[in-house]
Design a protein around this motif. Structure first.
Motif, PDB file in Angstrom:
ATOM      1  N   UNK A 107       0.880  -1.198  -0.051  1.00  0.00           N
ATOM      2  CA  UNK A 107      -0.147  -0.009   0.023  1.00  0.00           C
ATOM      3  C   UNK A 107       0.903   1.292   0.006  1.00  0.00           C
ATOM      4  N   UNK A 108       2.031   1.276   0.753  1.00  0.00           N
ATOM      5  CA  UNK A 108       3.030   2.421   0.953  1.00  0.00           C
ATOM      6  C   UNK A 108       3.484   2.606  -0.766  1.00  0.00           C
ATOM      7  N   UNK A 109       3.880   1.399  -1.166  1.00  0.00           N
ATOM      8  CA  UNK A 109       4.389   1.508  -2.722  1.00  0.00           C
ATOM      9  C   UNK A 109       3.299   2.106  -3.568  1.00  0.00           C
ATOM     10  N   UNK A 110       1.945   1.884  -3.372  1.00  0.00           N
ATOM     11  CA  UNK A 110       1.078   2.626  -4.194  1.00  0.00           C
ATOM     12  C   UNK A 110       0.569   3.954  -3.860  1.00  0.00           C
ATOM     13  N   UNK A 111       0.882   4.212  -2.536  1.00  0.00           N
ATOM     14  CA  UNK A 111       0.776   5.815  -2.047  1.00  0.00           C
ATOM     15  C   UNK A 111       1.620   6.490  -2.588  1.00  0.00           C
ATOM     16  N   UNK A 112       3.026   6.028  -2.628  1.00  0.00           N
ATOM     17  CA  UNK A 112       4.235   6.798  -3.244  1.00  0.00           C
ATOM     18  C   UNK A 112       3.873   6.964  -4.546  1.00  0.00           C
ATOM     19  N   UNK A 113       3.526   6.068  -5.452  1.00  0.00           N
ATOM     20  CA  UNK A 113       3.318   6.170  -7.022  1.00  0.00           C
ATOM     21  C   UNK A 113       2.106   7.103  -7.126  1.00  0.00           C
ATOM     22  N   UNK A 114       1.049   7.328  -6.290  1.00  0.00           N
ATOM     23  CA  UNK A 114       0.010   8.216  -6.528  1.00  0.00           C
ATOM     24  C   UNK A 114       0.070   9.396  -5.828  1.00  0.00           C
ATOM     25  N   UNK A 115       1.460   9.960  -5.681  1.00  0.00           N
ATOM     26  CA  UNK A 115       1.588  11.131  -4.958  1.00  0.00           C
ATOM     27  C   UNK A 115       1.550  11.451  -3.477  1.00  0.00           C
ATOM     28  N   UNK A 116       0.910  10.374  -2.875  1.00  0.00           N
ATOM     29  CA  UNK A 116       0.940  10.580  -1.263  1.00  0.00           C
ATOM     30  C   UNK A 116       1.959  10.588  -0.547  1.00  0.00           C
ATOM     31  N   UNK A 117       2.150  11.645   0.428  1.00  0.00           N
ATOM     32  CA  UNK A 117       3.321  11.589   1.095  1.00  0.00           C
ATOM     33  C   UNK A 117       3.360  10.434   2.257  1.00  0.00           C
ATOM     34  N   UNK A 118       4.333  10.355   3.039  1.00  0.00           N
ATOM     35  CA  UNK A 118       4.189   9.445   4.112  1.00  0.00           C
ATOM     36  C   UNK A 118       3.246  10.001   5.021  1.00  0.00           C
ATOM     37  N   UNK A 119       2.334   9.089   5.641  1.00  0.00           N
ATOM     38  CA  UNK A 119       1.387   9.502   6.519  1.00  0.00           C
ATOM     39  C   UNK A 119       0.193   9.626   6.090  1.00  0.00           C
ATOM     40  N   UNK A 120       0.094  10.007   4.678  1.00  0.00           N
ATOM     41  CA  UNK A 120      -1.047  10.276   4.080  1.00  0.00           C
ATOM     42  C   UNK A 120      -2.153   9.464   4.170  1.00  0.00           C
ATOM     43  N   UNK A 121      -3.409   9.633   4.140  1.00  0.00           N
ATOM     44  CA  UNK A 121      -4.482   8.568   4.440  1.00  0.00           C
ATOM     45  C   UNK A 121      -4.746   8.220   3.055  1.00  0.00           C
ATOM     46  N   UNK A 122      -5.142   6.929   2.872  1.00  0.00           N
ATOM     47  CA  UNK A 122      -5.548   6.186   1.566  1.00  0.00           C
ATOM     48  C   UNK A 122      -6.891   5.525   2.003  1.00  0.00           C
ATOM     49  N   UNK A 123      -8.098   5.952   2.163  1.00  0.00           N
ATOM     50  CA  UNK A 123      -9.339   5.306   2.494  1.00  0.00           C
ATOM     51  C   UNK A 123      -9.294   4.074   1.838  1.00  0.00           C
ATOM     52  N   UNK A 124      -9.880   3.086   2.504  1.00  0.00           N
ATOM     53  CA  UNK A 124     -10.162   1.669   2.035  1.00  0.00           C
ATOM     54  C   UNK A 124      -8.844   0.801   1.807  1.00  0.00           C
ATOM     55  N   UNK A 125      -7.988   1.631   1.269  1.00  0.00           N
ATOM     56  CA  UNK A 125      -6.580   0.542   1.160  1.00  0.00           C
ATOM     57  C   UNK A 125      -5.834   0.654   2.516  1.00  0.00           C
ATOM     58  N   UNK A 126      -6.018   1.678   3.283  1.00  0.00           N
ATOM     59  CA  UNK A 126      -5.513   1.845   4.499  1.00  0.00           C
ATOM     60  C   UNK A 126      -6.066   0.604   5.353  1.00  0.00           C
ATOM     61  N   UNK A 127      -7.334   0.288   5.052  1.00  0.00           N
ATOM     62  CA  UNK A 127      -8.179  -0.345   6.157  1.00  0.00           C
ATOM     63  C   UNK A 127      -8.149  -1.929   5.882  1.00  0.00           C
TER      64      UNK A 127
END
Ligand code: CTP
Ligand code: MG
Length: 180
Positions: A104-124
């Motif tokens: 999920x962190x890999x996906x977050x970084x690829x979608x421009x989300x910084x460390x600690x950013x929320x990614x609803x549904x994926x985070x859960x």
């Protein structure tokens, strides 16, 4: 009937629930990606460390072994037959939960989300997908027997509720920087 589904779902997922929380407590040290960048962004980020991943996985496996000892007493108390964890299933659930969270962190970084950013549904649910997939790779029969469709349905509904609640508590206690 329903209470049995909830009991089995919660019990079977405990070795996958604990690793993320253990990683929060144990985190720090060298990041898994070694600081590597891809397309101007970190591959995974500083929030995914070797120590957090190792301690989280060990905590999940350790809990599964404790649950195996506690199963008869818990079954007697609840009247529900609770699953035991063969070692490959235990390791798959624990390591898979960590791997799902790392993915999920890999996906977050690829979608421009910084460390600690929320990614609803994926985070859960990232760690649920990782845990069940990894356990299935290591002990397919156990996963099929344990995660029947009704149990899986309860897991998918119950997990986000528990995740939001535990992370809210961890945030309130100052253990976590964000409440998700
Ligand atoms: N952690 C860790 N190793 C992991 C997972 C978590 O060390 N494999 C620790 C880190 O200290 C992390 C904390 O647990 O900061 C909280 O985890 P999480 O919320 O998953 O990470 P974030 O810092 O929010 O980073 P990201 O945006 O990548 O999820
Ligand atoms: Mg986070």
């Amino acid at each position: 009937m329903l209470h049995a589904l909830f009991a089995v779902a919660f019990w079977a997922m405990l070795p996958a629930y604990v690793p993320n929380n253990a990683a929060v407590l144990a985190g720090g040290g060298a990041p898994i990606d070694g600081g590597r960048m891809v397309g101007g962004r970190r591959l995974l980020g500083d929030g995914k460390t070797w120590r957090g991943t190792a301690v989280g996985t060990a905590a999940g496996v350790g809990l599964a072994l404790v649950l195996n000892q506690a199963a008869p007493a818990a079954a007697a108390a609840t009247g529900v037959t609770l699953p035991a964890f063969p070692l490959p299933a235990a390791f798959g659930l624990a390591f898979g939960a960590m791997a799902g969270d790392i993915s999920a962190s890999f996906l977050k970084r690829r979608t421009g989300r910084e460390r600690g950013a929320a990614f609803p549904v994926v985070d859960q649910l990232d760690f649920v997908a990782g845990a069940v997939a990894c356990a299935a790779l290591l002990d397919f029969g156990w996963v099929v027997d344990t995660f029947t469709l009704p149990v899986l349905g309860v897991v998918i509904v119950l997990t986000p509720v528990l995740h939001v609640a535990t992370n809210g508590i961890a945030y309130t206690l100052g253990l976590k920087d964000e409440p998700y």
